[in-house]
Design a protein around this motif. Sequence first.
Motif, short mmCIF file in Angstrom:
data_model
loop_
_atom_site.label_atom_id
_atom_site.label_comp_id
_atom_site.label_asym_id
_atom_site.label_seq_id
_atom_site.Cartn_x
_atom_site.Cartn_y
_atom_site.Cartn_z
N LEU A 83 0.83 -1.21 0.00
CA LEU A 83 0.00 0.00 0.00
C LEU A 83 0.87 1.26 0.00
CD1 LEU A 83 -2.76 -1.13 2.53
CD2 LEU A 83 -2.89 -1.08 0.03
N ASP A 84 1.98 1.22 0.72
CA ASP A 84 2.93 2.34 0.68
C ASP A 84 3.41 2.58 -0.75
OD1 ASP A 84 2.78 2.77 3.41
OD2 ASP A 84 4.56 1.56 3.86
N LEU A 85 3.68 1.47 -1.46
CA LEU A 85 4.12 1.57 -2.85
C LEU A 85 3.02 2.18 -3.72
CD1 LEU A 85 6.52 0.82 -4.74
CD2 LEU A 85 5.33 -1.34 -5.18
N LEU A 86 1.78 1.78 -3.48
CA LEU A 86 0.65 2.34 -4.21
C LEU A 86 0.57 3.85 -4.02
CD1 LEU A 86 -2.15 2.40 -5.61
CD2 LEU A 86 -3.13 1.70 -3.41
N VAL A 87 0.65 4.29 -2.76
CA VAL A 87 0.53 5.72 -2.46
C VAL A 87 1.70 6.50 -3.05
CG1 VAL A 87 0.60 7.39 -0.57
CG2 VAL A 87 -0.87 5.37 -0.40
N ALA A 88 2.92 5.96 -2.92
CA ALA A 88 4.12 6.68 -3.38
C ALA A 88 4.21 6.78 -4.89
CB ALA A 88 5.37 5.98 -2.84
N THR A 89 3.60 5.84 -5.61
CA THR A 89 3.75 5.81 -7.07
C THR A 89 2.44 6.12 -7.79
OG1 THR A 89 3.31 3.41 -7.13
CG2 THR A 89 5.61 4.12 -6.89
N TRP A 90 1.44 6.58 -7.04
CA TRP A 90 0.13 6.87 -7.63
C TRP A 90 0.26 7.98 -8.67
CZ3 TRP A 90 -4.49 4.81 -8.01
CH2 TRP A 90 -5.61 5.59 -8.28
N PRO A 91 -0.11 7.70 -9.94
CA PRO A 91 -0.02 8.75 -10.96
C PRO A 91 -1.07 9.82 -10.68
CG PRO A 91 -0.43 6.56 -11.94
CD PRO A 91 -0.64 6.46 -10.48
N THR A 92 -0.63 11.00 -10.33
CA THR A 92 -1.58 12.03 -9.91
C THR A 92 -2.23 12.72 -11.10
OG1 THR A 92 0.29 13.55 -9.67
CG2 THR A 92 -0.49 12.42 -7.69
N GLY A 93 -1.44 13.46 -11.90
CA GLY A 93 -2.05 14.22 -12.98
C GLY A 93 -3.05 15.21 -12.39
N LYS A 94 -4.31 15.05 -12.76
CA LYS A 94 -5.36 15.91 -12.21
C LYS A 94 -6.01 15.28 -10.98
CE LYS A 94 -6.49 18.08 -16.64
NZ LYS A 94 -7.56 18.37 -17.64
N ARG A 95 -5.53 14.09 -10.60
CA ARG A 95 -6.10 13.42 -9.44
C ARG A 95 -5.36 13.82 -8.16
NH1 ARG A 95 -6.00 7.27 -11.44
NH2 ARG A 95 -3.88 7.91 -11.98
N PRO A 96 -6.04 13.85 -7.03
CA PRO A 96 -5.36 14.21 -5.78
C PRO A 96 -4.41 13.10 -5.34
CG PRO A 96 -7.63 13.52 -5.35
CD PRO A 96 -7.48 13.61 -6.85
N CYS A 97 -3.42 13.48 -4.57
CA CYS A 97 -2.49 12.50 -4.02
C CYS A 97 -3.22 11.60 -3.02
CB CYS A 97 -1.32 13.19 -3.31
SG CYS A 97 -0.28 14.16 -4.42
N LEU A 98 -2.74 10.39 -2.90
CA LEU A 98 -3.31 9.46 -1.93
C LEU A 98 -2.53 9.52 -0.62
CD1 LEU A 98 -3.92 6.29 -4.13
CD2 LEU A 98 -5.56 8.06 -3.51
N LEU A 99 -3.23 9.29 0.47
CA LEU A 99 -2.63 9.20 1.79
C LEU A 99 -3.07 7.90 2.44
CD1 LEU A 99 -3.23 12.84 3.13
CD2 LEU A 99 -1.10 11.90 2.19
N ILE A 100 -2.16 7.26 3.15
CA ILE A 100 -2.48 6.02 3.84
C ILE A 100 -2.55 6.29 5.34
CG2 ILE A 100 -0.03 5.35 3.90
CD1 ILE A 100 -0.98 2.43 3.81
N LYS A 101 -3.59 5.77 5.96
CA LYS A 101 -3.76 5.91 7.41
C LYS A 101 -3.67 4.53 8.04
CE LYS A 101 -7.04 8.60 8.90
NZ LYS A 101 -8.41 9.11 9.27
N ASP A 102 -2.76 4.36 8.98
CA ASP A 102 -2.63 3.11 9.70
C ASP A 102 -3.66 3.08 10.83
OD1 ASP A 102 -0.47 2.97 8.04
OD2 ASP A 102 0.98 2.45 9.59
N LEU A 103 -4.64 2.21 10.72
CA LEU A 103 -5.68 2.11 11.74
C LEU A 103 -5.30 1.13 12.84
CD1 LEU A 103 -8.81 2.10 9.40
CD2 LEU A 103 -7.69 4.04 10.51
N SER A 104 -4.51 0.14 12.48
CA SER A 104 -3.96 -0.83 13.43
C SER A 104 -2.77 -1.48 12.74
CB SER A 104 -5.02 -1.87 13.83
OG SER A 104 -5.27 -2.76 12.75
#
Length: 219
Positions: A83-104
């Motif tokens: 999931l960290d890899l997904l967030v770090a490499t998410w192609p943004t363009g016109k899309r907002p950046c992703l953030l990951i929240k650790d719930l547990s």
Amino acid sequence: RILPEFPEFRAKRPVFRGMNRFFHCFHYGNLLECAQNRYTHMLAIHPNWRTFTSGAVAVDLLAQIDGRARRDEAACHLVAASLDLLVATWPTGKRPCLLIKDLSNAMWQISTHYYTYLAEDDDAALAKCIELGQNSPLTVVMFGAQESLKRELLTSVLAERAPSVWALDSFVSWRTLSTMIDLGWSRERTLVELLLRYNRRVAAVGRSASIGIQLADGL
């Protein structure tokens, strides 16, 4: 880049005869292969890793760990690293950046989507999956023999709200393949980036250096 300051993550200098920061490891494939030569109690990349999918590499690493609790801990770190890899490499363009929240230690949230690692015989976590799945999109990742059984159970209870259920090896392979397609990275680079994030997760916990993965120091 460097690995976190964890003594077990540092290279054993005699192995490379004093070569400073492994300057001979000039590409990602070499970084993985050099790591196999270090003698330490950490997890080791399989010698034939080039013939494996990323998911198969992950499963081979888990097979080196004794004890279900420690395997589950490492599996959680692998899911989180994916999931960290997904967030770090998410192609943004016109899309907002992703953030990951650790719930547990076994559950994460990205935007409105929840991800969880479901260990075997964890009825409390299974109940939480059912609760979350009733109102939110949910992806469940499992490692072990109960994947089909838990998928059937969640489907029977939640019907059209049933979560997406993945075997851990398939989930890791899917995330790394998606990164390769989105960014045009080589398989070697993508695997190294995944394992780096895994090691950072292990280091952040601060108590489980023995489930860290051997990687060369000059990343």
